[in-house]
Design an enzyme around this catalytic site. Structure first.
Site, PDB file in Angstrom:
ATOM      1  N   ARG A 157      12.890   3.245  -0.754  1.00 59.01           N
ATOM      2  CA  ARG A 157      11.503   3.342  -1.255  1.00 59.01           C
ATOM      3  C   ARG A 157      11.496   3.743  -2.715  1.00 59.01           C
ATOM      4  O   ARG A 157      12.382   4.447  -3.171  1.00 59.01           O
ATOM      5  CB  ARG A 157      10.730   4.412  -0.482  1.00 59.01           C
ATOM      6  CG  ARG A 157      10.377   4.032   0.918  1.00 59.01           C
ATOM      7  CD  ARG A 157       9.515   5.124   1.545  1.00 59.01           C
ATOM      8  NE  ARG A 157       8.235   5.242   0.841  1.00 59.01           N
ATOM      9  CZ  ARG A 157       7.508   6.362   0.811  1.00 59.01           C
ATOM     10  NH1 ARG A 157       7.941   7.450   1.403  1.00 59.01           N
ATOM     11  NH2 ARG A 157       6.368   6.374   0.173  1.00 59.01           N
ATOM     12  N   ILE A 195       5.234  -3.315  -7.608  1.00 58.56           N
ATOM     13  CA  ILE A 195       4.433  -2.102  -7.835  1.00 58.56           C
ATOM     14  C   ILE A 195       5.054  -0.947  -7.049  1.00 58.56           C
ATOM     15  O   ILE A 195       5.060  -0.965  -5.815  1.00 58.56           O
ATOM     16  CB  ILE A 195       2.969  -2.308  -7.391  1.00 58.56           C
ATOM     17  CG1 ILE A 195       2.340  -3.483  -8.157  1.00 58.56           C
ATOM     18  CG2 ILE A 195       2.164  -1.026  -7.618  1.00 58.56           C
ATOM     19  CD1 ILE A 195       0.973  -3.894  -7.651  1.00 58.56           C
ATOM     20  N   ARG A 196       5.590  -0.004  -7.768  1.00 56.05           N
ATOM     21  CA  ARG A 196       6.331   1.115  -7.138  1.00 56.05           C
ATOM     22  C   ARG A 196       7.128   0.593  -5.941  1.00 56.05           C
ATOM     23  O   ARG A 196       7.013   1.051  -4.800  1.00 56.05           O
ATOM     24  CB  ARG A 196       5.374   2.256  -6.745  1.00 56.05           C
ATOM     25  CG  ARG A 196       4.727   2.883  -7.995  1.00 56.05           C
ATOM     26  CD  ARG A 196       3.964   4.154  -7.699  1.00 56.05           C
ATOM     27  NE  ARG A 196       3.011   3.962  -6.634  1.00 56.05           N
ATOM     28  CZ  ARG A 196       3.139   4.465  -5.408  1.00 56.05           C
ATOM     29  NH1 ARG A 196       4.172   5.217  -5.097  1.00 56.05           N
ATOM     30  NH2 ARG A 196       2.224   4.223  -4.513  1.00 56.05           N
ATOM     31  N   HIS A 231       4.845  -8.368  -4.510  1.00 53.55           N
ATOM     32  CA  HIS A 231       3.517  -8.674  -3.964  1.00 53.55           C
ATOM     33  C   HIS A 231       3.175 -10.148  -4.179  1.00 53.55           C
ATOM     34  O   HIS A 231       2.549 -10.483  -5.197  1.00 53.55           O
ATOM     35  CB  HIS A 231       2.456  -7.823  -4.676  1.00 53.55           C
ATOM     36  CG  HIS A 231       2.414  -6.408  -4.239  1.00 53.55           C
ATOM     37  ND1 HIS A 231       1.510  -5.940  -3.304  1.00 53.55           N
ATOM     38  CD2 HIS A 231       3.161  -5.348  -4.596  1.00 53.55           C
ATOM     39  CE1 HIS A 231       1.710  -4.646  -3.121  1.00 53.55           C
ATOM     40  NE2 HIS A 231       2.705  -4.264  -3.893  1.00 53.55           N
ATOM     41  N   CYS A 263       6.085  -5.356   0.406  1.00 56.15           N
ATOM     42  CA  CYS A 263       6.215  -4.033  -0.222  1.00 56.15           C
ATOM     43  C   CYS A 263       6.153  -2.922   0.842  1.00 56.15           C
ATOM     44  O   CYS A 263       7.104  -2.775   1.604  1.00 56.15           O
ATOM     45  CB  CYS A 263       5.163  -3.866  -1.311  1.00 56.15           C
ATOM     46  SG  CYS A 263       5.643  -2.651  -2.521  1.00 56.15           S
ATOM     47  N   GLU A 316       0.925 -11.858  -2.983  1.00 62.97           N
ATOM     48  CA  GLU A 316      -0.538 -12.076  -2.941  1.00 62.97           C
ATOM     49  C   GLU A 316      -1.191 -11.772  -4.283  1.00 62.97           C
ATOM     50  O   GLU A 316      -2.371 -12.040  -4.470  1.00 62.97           O
ATOM     51  CB  GLU A 316      -1.159 -11.247  -1.808  1.00 62.97           C
ATOM     52  CG  GLU A 316      -1.359  -9.761  -2.080  1.00 62.97           C
ATOM     53  CD  GLU A 316      -0.088  -8.917  -2.063  1.00 62.97           C
ATOM     54  OE1 GLU A 316       1.024  -9.478  -1.993  1.00 62.97           O
ATOM     55  OE2 GLU A 316      -0.209  -7.676  -2.168  1.00 62.97           O
ATOM     56  N   GLY A 318       0.867  -1.176   0.000  1.00 67.98           N
ATOM     57  CA  GLY A 318       0.000   0.000   0.000  1.00 67.98           C
ATOM     58  C   GLY A 318       0.896   1.216   0.000  1.00 67.98           C
ATOM     59  O   GLY A 318       1.854   1.265  -0.749  1.00 67.98           O
ATOM     60  N   GLU A 319       0.621   2.133   0.877  1.00 67.48           N
ATOM     61  CA  GLU A 319       1.450   3.336   0.980  1.00 67.48           C
ATOM     62  C   GLU A 319       1.964   3.409   2.415  1.00 67.48           C
ATOM     63  O   GLU A 319       1.181   3.624   3.344  1.00 67.48           O
ATOM     64  CB  GLU A 319       0.596   4.551   0.597  1.00 67.48           C
ATOM     65  CG  GLU A 319       1.401   5.805   0.366  1.00 67.48           C
ATOM     66  CD  GLU A 319       2.489   5.639  -0.677  1.00 67.48           C
ATOM     67  OE1 GLU A 319       2.234   5.046  -1.740  1.00 67.48           O
ATOM     68  OE2 GLU A 319       3.616   6.093  -0.419  1.00 67.48           O
ATOM     69  N   SER A 320       3.272   3.209   2.565  1.00 65.95           N
ATOM     70  CA  SER A 320       3.829   3.104   3.913  1.00 65.95           C
ATOM     71  C   SER A 320       3.596   4.365   4.748  1.00 65.95           C
ATOM     72  O   SER A 320       3.339   4.286   5.952  1.00 65.95           O
ATOM     73  CB  SER A 320       5.319   2.776   3.840  1.00 65.95           C
ATOM     74  OG  SER A 320       5.986   3.702   3.017  1.00 65.95           O
TER      75      SER A 320
HETATM   76  N1  GLN Z   1       5.724   2.915  -2.858  1.00 75.14           N
HETATM   77  C1  GLN Z   1       5.014   2.445  -1.710  1.00 75.14           C
HETATM   78  C2  GLN Z   1       5.593   3.025  -0.421  1.00 75.14           C
HETATM   79  O1  GLN Z   1       6.580   3.650  -0.444  1.00 75.14           O
HETATM   80  C3  GLN Z   1       5.036   0.927  -1.635  1.00 75.14           C
HETATM   81  C4  GLN Z   1       4.310   0.366  -2.828  1.00 75.14           C
HETATM   82  C5  GLN Z   1       3.569  -0.890  -2.559  1.00 75.14           C
HETATM   83  O2  GLN Z   1       3.351  -1.308  -1.419  1.00 75.14           O
HETATM   84  N2  GLN Z   1       3.121  -1.502  -3.622  1.00 75.14           N
HETATM   85  O3  GLN Z   1       5.037   2.844   0.617  1.00 75.14           O
END
Ligand code: GLN
Length: 188
Positions: free
Chosen positions: A107, A133-134, A169, A80, A171, A48-50
């Site tokens: 990151r 993913i990113r 990921h 992630c 999952e 997700g987004e940390s």
């Molecule tokens: N770029 C996100 C972060 O810095 C991590 C991306 C992800 O969990 N798919 O939190």
């Protein structure tokens, strides 16, 4: 029966629950502090987004309790953003979170163009599909950390005692290898 709590304040938590259901594992969502009172054999910190997850963990007053659970040995899988939450050191971020895993993480490490990609690589001695993913990657590890996977020379899966973390990921693919590895950690 094994029961796993999945942090569900933000990000890709449903996919972990679906995959674990296929493996016959019971899961529940951790959305607020009282959810931590349920008995769990393992914990998943999803992607997700940390920064958002870190903020919500503090706002919802769950941060200290979860950190204590990890420190006391609860098996945890961070994927992630979940890996970012576990890292002791973040190379390009002022904030750090649980700091329970002796790794330095970068990151959004692949830049804008290459941030998201799909590949196959070895996880331990099995080749598995990996969706990034990113994604972050691990720049360096402490002496107690075992490297489980690398892609193009970059570390993307690590284990330290009760903690397992992946930059990709697991999952989001059909492969259940990483989750089965985590279940084995729980059973030991
Ligand atoms: N770029 C996100 C972060 O810095 C991590 C991306 C992800 O969990 N798919 O939190």
């Amino acid at each position: 029966m094994t029961t796993i709590g999945i942090l569900a304040v933000q990000g890709a938590f449903i996919e972990h629950a679906k995959l674990l259901a296929k493996l016959g594992v019971k899961t529940f969502e951790i959305r607020q502090k009282k959810d931590l009172n349920q008995t769990m054999d393992g914990l998943i910190l999803p992607g997700g987004e940390s920064t958002t997850m870190g903020r919500l963990l503090h706002d919802l007053e769950m941060f200290d309790s979860i950190k204590q659970m990890i420190v006391k040995g609860l098996p945890v899988l961070g994927t992630c953003a979940g890996m970012i939450l576990l890292a002791t050191d973040l190379e390009n971020s002022e904030k750090t979170y649980f700091k329970t895993m002796d790794i330095k993480v970068i990151r959004n490490a692949y830049g804008r163009q290459l941030g998201s990609f799909f590949t196959h690589a070895m996880f331990g001695d099995i080749e598995i599909p990996m969706t990034f993913i990113r994604a972050p990657y691990v720049a360096s590890v402490g002496k107690d950390v075992e490297v489980l996977a690398t892609v193009d020379g970059k570390i993307v899966a690590v284990r330290q005692a009760n903690q397992l973390a992946t930059a990709f990921h697991p999952e989001l693919t059909d492969s259940t290898v990483v989750h089965e590895y985590f279940l084995k950690m729980i059973q030991k």
